[in-house]
Scaffold this motif. Structure first.
Motif, PDB file in Angstrom:
ATOM      1  N   SER A 581       0.789  -1.231   0.000  1.00  0.00           N
ATOM      2  CA  SER A 581       0.000   0.000   0.000  1.00  0.00           C
ATOM      3  C   SER A 581       0.823   1.284   0.000  1.00  0.00           C
ATOM      4  O   SER A 581       0.416   2.264  -0.634  1.00  0.00           O
ATOM      5  N   PRO A 582       1.990   1.346   0.674  1.00  0.00           N
ATOM      6  CA  PRO A 582       2.746   2.611   0.603  1.00  0.00           C
ATOM      7  C   PRO A 582       3.241   2.930  -0.804  1.00  0.00           C
ATOM      8  O   PRO A 582       3.450   4.101  -1.132  1.00  0.00           O
ATOM      9  N   GLY A 583       3.472   1.913  -1.607  1.00  0.00           N
ATOM     10  CA  GLY A 583       3.935   2.135  -2.976  1.00  0.00           C
ATOM     11  C   GLY A 583       5.406   2.470  -3.075  1.00  0.00           C
ATOM     12  O   GLY A 583       5.875   2.886  -4.135  1.00  0.00           O
ATOM     13  N   ASN A 584       6.160   2.271  -1.989  1.00  0.00           N
ATOM     14  CA  ASN A 584       7.590   2.574  -2.040  1.00  0.00           C
ATOM     15  C   ASN A 584       8.303   1.864  -0.904  1.00  0.00           C
ATOM     16  O   ASN A 584       7.699   1.500   0.106  1.00  0.00           O
ATOM     17  N   VAL A 585       9.610   1.689  -1.091  1.00  0.00           N
ATOM     18  CA  VAL A 585      10.460   1.136  -0.036  1.00  0.00           C
ATOM     19  C   VAL A 585      11.906   1.509  -0.368  1.00  0.00           C
ATOM     20  O   VAL A 585      12.284   1.615  -1.541  1.00  0.00           O
ATOM     21  N   TYR A 586      12.697   1.743   0.652  1.00  0.00           N
ATOM     22  CA  TYR A 586      14.123   1.998   0.445  1.00  0.00           C
ATOM     23  C   TYR A 586      14.860   0.666   0.259  1.00  0.00           C
ATOM     24  O   TYR A 586      14.631  -0.292   0.997  1.00  0.00           O
ATOM     25  N   TRP A 587      15.750   0.653  -0.715  1.00  0.00           N
ATOM     26  CA  TRP A 587      16.593  -0.515  -0.976  1.00  0.00           C
ATOM     27  C   TRP A 587      18.042  -0.048  -0.984  1.00  0.00           C
ATOM     28  O   TRP A 587      18.399   0.860  -1.745  1.00  0.00           O
ATOM     29  N   HIS A 588      18.863  -0.656  -0.143  1.00  0.00           N
ATOM     30  CA  HIS A 588      20.292  -0.332  -0.172  1.00  0.00           C
ATOM     31  C   HIS A 588      20.913  -1.121  -1.316  1.00  0.00           C
ATOM     32  O   HIS A 588      21.083  -2.337  -1.240  1.00  0.00           O
ATOM     33  N   VAL A 589      21.252  -0.412  -2.363  1.00  0.00           N
ATOM     34  CA  VAL A 589      21.716  -1.029  -3.601  1.00  0.00           C
ATOM     35  C   VAL A 589      23.137  -1.554  -3.407  1.00  0.00           C
ATOM     36  O   VAL A 589      23.970  -0.907  -2.766  1.00  0.00           O
ATOM     37  N   PRO A 590      23.448  -2.741  -3.933  1.00  0.00           N
ATOM     38  CA  PRO A 590      24.806  -3.303  -3.795  1.00  0.00           C
ATOM     39  C   PRO A 590      25.869  -2.377  -4.379  1.00  0.00           C
ATOM     40  O   PRO A 590      25.594  -1.569  -5.276  1.00  0.00           O
ATOM     41  N   ASP A 591      27.085  -2.513  -3.864  1.00  0.00           N
ATOM     42  CA  ASP A 591      28.213  -1.721  -4.346  1.00  0.00           C
ATOM     43  C   ASP A 591      28.765  -2.378  -5.610  1.00  0.00           C
ATOM     44  O   ASP A 591      29.726  -3.141  -5.572  1.00  0.00           O
TER      45      ASP A 591
END
Length: 874
Positions: A581-591
């Motif tokens: 439902s929020p339509g978003n999430v933070y993702w820590h992208v790999p280096d």
């Protein structure tokens, strides 16, 4: 006369407020990202080296001397670049706000073109439009930005700014920021990517708060004008509001877009006096009916705390839209203006070059907006958050109608609602004739919207309570006849399928024989999912938190979120039960630097994202800047074997070469000054481009980057040099001027470092002059500019140069602050030819056209002779 005085007072107040806002923003825009992120550099009490790019070095030098600022100019370079030593706090207080200061940085961080800091094209799905409709870019469209003049040399809209007599004489970075959001060409950095990157731009002075003449909009083909400015809280339908309504009547394809203001926390006045956090739009011109007024949101679509709220003075819904604008509502308006350009361009392509009616674009934007906050329209978020992609879909699918209402006559239109619809939404909009200034109710022609379903149930539009009581203003909208707004909207949740009838009745048309109107409609179907970020045109920054976005109409609460770096051969879990439902999430992208893909699994259904690019930010440096060539170099990225070099062309960055090395030598660069580099993730896909740099503005000359000399402990000379690269460098030598010629002090060979130091313990009384000698493998020799240390051992005064040119200046240095001190020149006949009062420890004495020859120098203090010498004037 009273009315005139009031308008002048309002105008003066406007200019003061906007000037103050602009000054704050301008200073921030002058700073490099490093300084913006390290403001402590401006509070540190110790002296540091700064780079200051000026529009005029003479202005900077004279200002520093006149104000007697403790700022030491260490070097001067072409293009107005000064290398100075000073306390950061002093620059912050006395230098940054000067008009000749264009940019401030610290050494080895060369970001001349500042990118937009709060960049996010994904919240309002602008990036999705760019990805799905790459040819839709605003070409042949013109936007006007009404405020002060932008920096017309900004590379993000190179060759797309149209100079006209309309613009202000004052240049402001705020205007540059707005132009970049609307039509930036991504030349500076990816954050310089505007909504309509091929559109042209015109500036119009906001010294007058009234619209430009109708002939102006027609002459330059302006179809949207952005107004990101305000005055104070003004709750009345003023002459300016009426003028903007009339402007759109006279120019049916023109749409004015205004920011709502940044006073959302203030107490209202006028009809809503005493009410806090409501009815605080900043300017009576924002009370116009036909314009779009836009509030600001953060990256999650929440209304910003300082975003000004409605209602309008007569209870109408304001703002109509909200959009991303962490900088304030200015940016929100600019995002909306850029979106208007794209919608207008699409319509023109499908209708033989004819502009759509402003009411059609307005209805499409409002109908497609994502509902936020209280369900339905409200006075904080209007009709919702800008959704550029959905607005465009209304035009692509032709989910709109146009018509013309007659008095007491009802027109009907039919739409089909599918069986799995979760909501149907219909919005009516018309461009209403201007009301009389200061009218208590601005509506002139009243149209009414109704929606009828298969069972002949009649649905009326949502209407808010305009009563001047806070509890009333916060109430949820109810269905009833609307007799205030020129926008009416009906939504039905979980509608029954079938054919629906839209009714538009000309309830009260008092101006003109008819009233043109536009209708936009859409249905949202169940169990739909769409990725909004990242798309194929987006970058995810490696080793950083990136905000993923999607839209979902699934009833399920969660999904499985995964990513792949090997074209789907294997998948890594981000989160097993991600809330949808929020339509978003933070993702820590790999280096890493790689192509990637996301997938969301919901109830067994899999939804794949576009293939996108994970990329780090790649710094680019200048190794040398010689007359015939320049060298660029950059850090190697693990796993990347190829890099593409770009040069700024006529309007945009253009690839010029591909290299497997981490450096490139540019032969005969000529007037091509701007360059950047991107890693090639695949043969046909580049990663994120580095900040674009002007290679001549990085403080690097022909190999030499810095040469500094300083007096240490009162009796020792400290010499420091830095070169840009060791490539082809055979030897580095510090030299000292002795008896008219330079003698070596210390040599470094082989050259394996970029930094060199030497201590001179044999200072002579007076001027000690040094230079750096750079010898290359091909026999070429490069010398630095001479730098001097002034050593007062037995004398209190130093005079140089000697000989001095008749057209030059005689420099006089004194050990102590001079008081009642004069420098006097005598010719060989003993005649006094010049007297100059010394007031500073360093004086530049003009020779006023003296004839060539020998002159005797005498310095008197309090009438007593303190120093004698002689000079040769040539």
């Amino acid at each position: 006369m009273k009315r005139t005085g009031l308008l002048l007072l309002i105008l003066s107040f406007t200019v003061l407020i906007v000037q103050a806002q602009r000054d704050i923003i301008s200073i921030n825009r002058k700073l490099s990202p490093v300084l913006l992120n390290n403001r402590r550099l401006f509070t540190d009490k110790k002296e540091q080296v700064f780079w200051i790019v000026t529009s005029n070095i003479d202005s900077a030098r004279n200002y520093i001397r006149t104000k007697q600022l403790p700022v030491t100019i260490l070097q001067e370079h072409a293009g107005g670049l000064l290398v100075v030593s000073a306390r950061g706090s002093l620059l912050d207080s006395f230098v940054l706000n000067q008009p000749f200061v264009r940019f401030v940085d610290v050494p080895r961080v060369p970001h001349e073109e500042l990118a937009v800091g709060t960049f996010d094209n994904s919240l309002n799905t602008i990036n999705l439009v760019h990805s799905q409709y790459p040819l839709l870019n605003g070409v042949n469209m013109v936007a006007s930005v009404k405020e002060n003049k932008p920096d017309t040399t900004d590379i993000d809209y190179k060759a797309r700014y149209i100079s006209t007599p309309l613009s202000s004489g004052l240049i402001a970075s705020h205007a540059s920021y707005m132009c970049t959001i609307i039509a930036g060409g991504e030349n500076s950095f990816y954050t310089g990517n505007g909504v309509a990157p091929a559109a042209s731009l015109i500036s119009s002075n906001f010294a007058t708060l009234l619209p430009d003449g109708d002939n102006v909009y027609k002459q330059y083909g302006i179809s949207v004008q952005n107004h990101s400015y305000g005055t104070g809280i003004e709750n009345y339908y003023g002459a300016d509001a009426a003028a903007y309504d009339a402007s759109m009547i006279n120019n049916p394809g023109l749409l004015h877009v205004f920011s709502s203001g940044n006073s959302g926390n203030l107490v209202s006045n006028g009809p809503y006096a005493g009410i806090s956090n409501m009815a605080n739009l900043t300017g009576s011109f924002k009370m116009a009916k036909n314009i779009i007024t836009v509030g600001a949101t953060d990256s999650f679509g929440n209304v910003a705390f300082l975003s000004s709220r409605g209602p309008a003075c007569d209870g109408r819904i304001k703002p109509e839209l909200i959009a991303f604008g962490e900088d304030g509502t200015s940016g929100a308006a600019a995002h909306t203006s850029g979106t208007v350009l794209l919608l207008q361009e699409y319509y023109k392509e499908k209708h033989n070059g004819a502009l759509p009616a402003a009411s059609l674009i307005k209805s499409v934007l409002i109908n497609s907006a994502d509902d936020r906050g209280t369900k339905g329209p409200d006075y904080q978020s209007g009709y919702g958050c800008l959704n550029a992609y959905q607005a465009l879909q209304a035009l692509v699918k032709e989910q709109y109608f146009t018509g013309s209402a007659l008095p007491n006559f009802t027109q009907t239109f039919t739409i089909n609602v599918p069986a799995n619809a979760r909501q149907v939404k219909v919005t009516l909009c018309w461009t209403d004739p201007a009301a009389v200034a200061n009218a208590p109710k601005a509506l002139v022609n009243d149209l009414d919207l109704e929606l009828v379903d298969n069972n002949l149930q009649v649905w009326q539009p949502w209407v808010l309570s305009p009563a001047p009581v806070i509890d009333s203003l916060l109430k949820q909208a109810v269905r009833k006849k609307d007799d205030l707004n020129t926008v009416e909207q009906i939504t039905i949740d979980n509608p029954i399928s079938g054919t629906y009838t839209i009714r538009v009745n000309g309830t009260s048309i008092t101006s003109g024989a008819n009233q043109p109107f536009s209708i936009a409609w859409q249905t949202d179907t169940a169990n739909q999912f769409q990725w909004q970020f990242p798309t194929a045109v987006d970058y995810a920054q490696s080793d950083a938190d990136n905000l993923l976005r999607w839209s979902s109409t699934f009833s399920a609460n969660t999904g499985l979120l995964e990513y792949s770096l090997d074209k789907g051969a294997s998948w890594q879990t981000i989160e097993k039960t991600i809330a949808l439902s929020p339509g978003n999430v933070y993702w820590h992208v790999p280096d890493t630097c790689s192509i990637a893909q996301l997938r969301m699994t919901i109830n067994g259904q899999v939804f794949m994202s576009d293939t996108f690019t994970i990329s780090p930010v790649l710094p680019v440096h200048v190794g040398f800047n010689c007359p015939d060539s320049a060298m660029l170099y950059w850090d190697r990225i693990p796993g990347i074997t190829t890099y593409r070099v770009f040069r700024l062309g006529q309007k945009y960055l253009e690839p010029i070469s591909t290299s497997s090395d981490t450096s490139i030598i540019i032969r005969q660069p000529g007037n091509n000054l701007w360059y950047t580099v991107a890693p090639m993730v695949t043969p046909n896909r580049s990663g994120m481009k580095a900040y674009t740099i002007n290679y001549q503005m990085q403080g690097v000359d022909c190999y030499l980057k810095n040469f500094l000399v300083d007096l240490d402990n009162g009796n020792t000379g400290e010499l420091m040099a830095e070169i840009g690269t060791t490539l082809h460098v055979q030897r580095i030598t510090f030299e000292k001027l002795v008896n008219g010629s330079y003698a070596p002090l210390q040599s470094f060979q082989p050259v394996t470092t970029l930094y060199f130091n030497h201590t001179d313990k044999n200072l002579k009384d007076g001027v000690n002059t040094y230079r750096v000698k750079i010898e290359l493998n091909n026999g070429m020799v490069i010398y630095s500019n001479p730098e001097s240390i002034y050593y007062f051992l037995t004398t209190r005064y130093l005079i140089y140069p000697n000989p001095v040119k008749v057209t030059g200046y005689l420099s006089v240095l004194t050990k102590e602050e001079p008081q009642n001190t004069y420098l006097i020149l005598y010719n060989t006949l003993g005649q006094q030819v010049l007297q100059y009062r010394m007031q500073q420890t360093i004086e530049m004495v003009p020779l006023y056209g003296l004839k060539s020859g020998v002159y005797f120098v005498m310095i008197k203090k309090n009438g007593k002779k303190e120093f004698t010498s002689k000079i040769m004037v040539q």
